[in-house]
Scaffold this active site. Structure first.
Site, short mmCIF file in Angstrom:
data_model
loop_
_atom_site.label_atom_id
_atom_site.label_comp_id
_atom_site.label_asym_id
_atom_site.label_seq_id
_atom_site.Cartn_x
_atom_site.Cartn_y
_atom_site.Cartn_z
N ARG A 97 36.90 20.04 19.01
CA ARG A 97 36.80 21.37 19.60
C ARG A 97 37.32 21.37 21.03
O ARG A 97 38.00 22.30 21.45
CB ARG A 97 35.34 21.83 19.53
CG ARG A 97 35.13 23.27 19.86
CD ARG A 97 33.77 23.72 19.45
NE ARG A 97 32.72 23.08 20.24
CZ ARG A 97 31.42 23.22 19.99
NH1 ARG A 97 31.00 23.95 18.96
NH2 ARG A 97 30.52 22.62 20.73
N LYS A 198 35.42 26.70 23.99
CA LYS A 198 34.38 26.65 25.01
C LYS A 198 35.03 26.64 26.40
O LYS A 198 34.89 25.71 27.18
CB LYS A 198 33.48 25.43 24.79
CG LYS A 198 32.23 25.75 23.96
CD LYS A 198 31.41 24.53 23.72
CE LYS A 198 29.91 24.71 23.82
NZ LYS A 198 29.30 25.80 23.10
N GLU A 234 28.02 37.12 17.78
CA GLU A 234 27.09 36.03 18.09
C GLU A 234 26.29 36.38 19.33
O GLU A 234 26.44 37.45 19.91
CB GLU A 234 27.82 34.70 18.24
CG GLU A 234 28.86 34.66 19.34
CD GLU A 234 29.51 33.27 19.47
OE1 GLU A 234 28.78 32.26 19.44
OE2 GLU A 234 30.74 33.22 19.64
#
Ligand SMILES: *Cc1c(COP(=O)(O)O)cnc(C)c1O
Length: 351
Positions: A97, A198, A234
Site C-alpha cells: 500500500r 494513505k 467510510e
C-alpha cells in the site's frame, strides 16, 4: 540532510515509556527508544538504513513534505502473544500500500523485503515497549516523505523513510461501540483524488467535520461519496460495513476508499465463516435500515456502531454478544494475538 542532522533530543515533558502504566494506555504519543531511518538522495536508491535513538527530526523549511504534502504514512501493530512472541499482522500489505501511494506522489519507495526488514529492526529495537499480552500493542508508524528542499512544484530531490512507534491501548477498552454522524457537506475523498492512498494530505481536511461531530457528542463522522452524496464511503480513519438480513456489505475500494488491511481480512474471515459478503455501493438508505453497522481498521480493530445520525434522525443497531461484528472481531483478534493457530498465514513473527 544527513542522518545525523535529522536528530535532536526529545522533550523532557513528553510521556515516556519508562513511566508507563500498561493499564492506562490510550492512543497517544509515547515515544519509544529507537526509530529507523533510511534516506534516498538520488531519487532512486536508498542508503543503508539504520536505527537511531528516538529524536526530533530536522527538515529544511523548503522540504517537499512541509510545502507540497509529499508524504505517505502507514500504520500497523506489533502484538505480544500470551506465550511471549511478538507478531505483526499482514505487514506485506502495508508495504504494498505504501508503494502504491509512493508512486502516486512520486516518492521513491522501499521494496517489500526492505520494508519488512526495516519493520523487524524497528520492532526488535523497541521490544521492551511492546505492551504485555492483553494490554495493547505497539503501534508502528512508517512515514515516507519528500524531505529534500524544493521550490518549484515537483517531487523533492531527497526522500526519507522513517519508522517510529508508540504503545497504544486496545481501542475496544475505550468503549465497545461508536456513534457516527453522517456528514453530507464535506466528502473525505473525491474521484481522481488521493482517497485510496494513505497520503498525509487526506487527514487534516476532515478535522473540522470530525471536531464538529465530536462537539455534539459523536465518536466520528460517516462520509458520503462526493459524486452523488447518496452512498456511504467510510469513517475518517476506518472502513465501514453493514449487515442486513445476515448479508455483509461494504463499499468497493474503487478510488475514494482506503483499502484497509483489516477490511480485506474481515471480508476473508466472513467468507470463511460462510457469510454472504458483497462489495457494492452501499446507499445511505441501506445503512438507515441495516441490522448492524461496524467499522474496521488497525486502531479500532472491528468496532460495532451503536448508532448513525443523519440530521436529527438517529438509528440504532444491534451490538454485543449476538452481533455478527462481535463474532468477526473475536476471530480477528484471536489470530492477531496468537490465541488461535494462524491458518491464514497472516502473522509475521518478530525474532
Ligand atoms: C488506515 C485507514 C483505514 C484502515 O486501514 P487498515 O489497514 O485496516 O488499518 C481506513 N480508512 C482510512 C481513511 C485510513 O487512513
Amino acid at each position: 540532510m544527513t542522518s545525523e542532522s535529522i536528530v535532536h533530543s526529545h522533550e523532557a515533558d513528553e510521556k515516556h515509556v519508562d513511566a508507563m502504566n500498561w493499564d492506562e494506555l490510550e492512543f497517544g504519543v509515547i515515544p519509544t527508544d529507537y526509530m529507523y531511518i533510511r534516506i534516498c538522495s538520488d531519487g532512486e536508491n536508498f542508503s543503508q538504513g539504520h536505527l537511531a535513538p528516538y529524536r526530533k527530526i530536522e527538515l529544511s523549511p523548503f522540504a517537499g513534505i512541509l510545502n507540497y504534502g509529499q508524504g505517505i504514512l502507514e500504520g500497523l501493530k506489533a502484538i505480544r502473544t500470551k506465550d511471549g512472541r511478538i507478531q505483526l499482522f499482514r505487514p506485506e500489505e502495508n508495504a504494498l500500500r505504501m508503494k502504491m501511494g509512493a508512486e502516486r506522489l512520486c516518492v521513491p519507495c522501499l521494496s517489500t523485503e526492505q520494508f519488512l526488514a526495516a519493520l523487524k529492526q524497528a520492532v526488535l529495537a523497541n521490544k521492551r515497549c511492546v505492551p504485555p499480552p492483553g494490554k495493547g500493542s505497539l503501534y508502528i508508524r512508517p512515514l515516507l516523505m519528500g524531505s529534500g528542499a524544493v521550490l518549484g512544484i515537483g517531487p523533492a530531490p531527497e526522500c526519507t523513510f522513517l519508522i517510529f512507534t508508540s504503545p497504544i491501548g486496545n481501542w475496544y477498552k475505550c468503549g465497545p461501540s461508536m456513534n457516527l454522524y453522517v456528514e453530507n457537506e464535506v466528502p473525505r475523498a473525491t474521484p481522481g483524488g488521493t482517497g485510496a492512498i494513505k497520503s498525509i494530505t487526506n487527514y487534516s481536511p476532515v478535522f473540522e467535520a470530525v471536531n464538529k461531530a465530536k462537539a455534539k457528542g459523536f465518536t466520528d463522522v460517516l462520509f458520503l461519496d462526493a459524486a452523488t452524496g447518496k452512498n456511504v464511503e467510510e469513517v475518517s480513519s476506518c472502513n465501514v460495513f453493514i449487515v442486513k438480513d445476515n448479508v455483509i456489505l461494504t463499499p468497493p475500494t474503487n478510488g475514494t476508499i482506503l483499502p484497509g488491511v483489516t477490511r480485506k481480512s474481515i471480508i476473508e474471515i466472513a467468507l470463511h465463516l460462510k457469510y454472504k459478503v458483497e462489495e457494492r455501493d452501499v446507499p445511505l438508505m441501506d445503512v438507515l435500515t441495516a441490522d448492524e453497522v461496524f467499522c474496521t481498521g488497525t486502531a479500532v480493530g472491528v468496532t460495532a456502531v451503536a448508532s448513525v445520525t443523519l440530521h436529527d434522525k438517529r438509528v440504532e443497531y444491534r451490538t454485543g454478544e449476538k452481533s455478527i461484528s462481535q463474532k468477526l472481531r473475536v476471530m480477528l483478534t484471536e489470530i492477531q494475538t496468537g490465541v488461535v493457530e494462524d491458518k491464514m498465514g497472516w502473522t509475521m513473527q518478530i525474532r
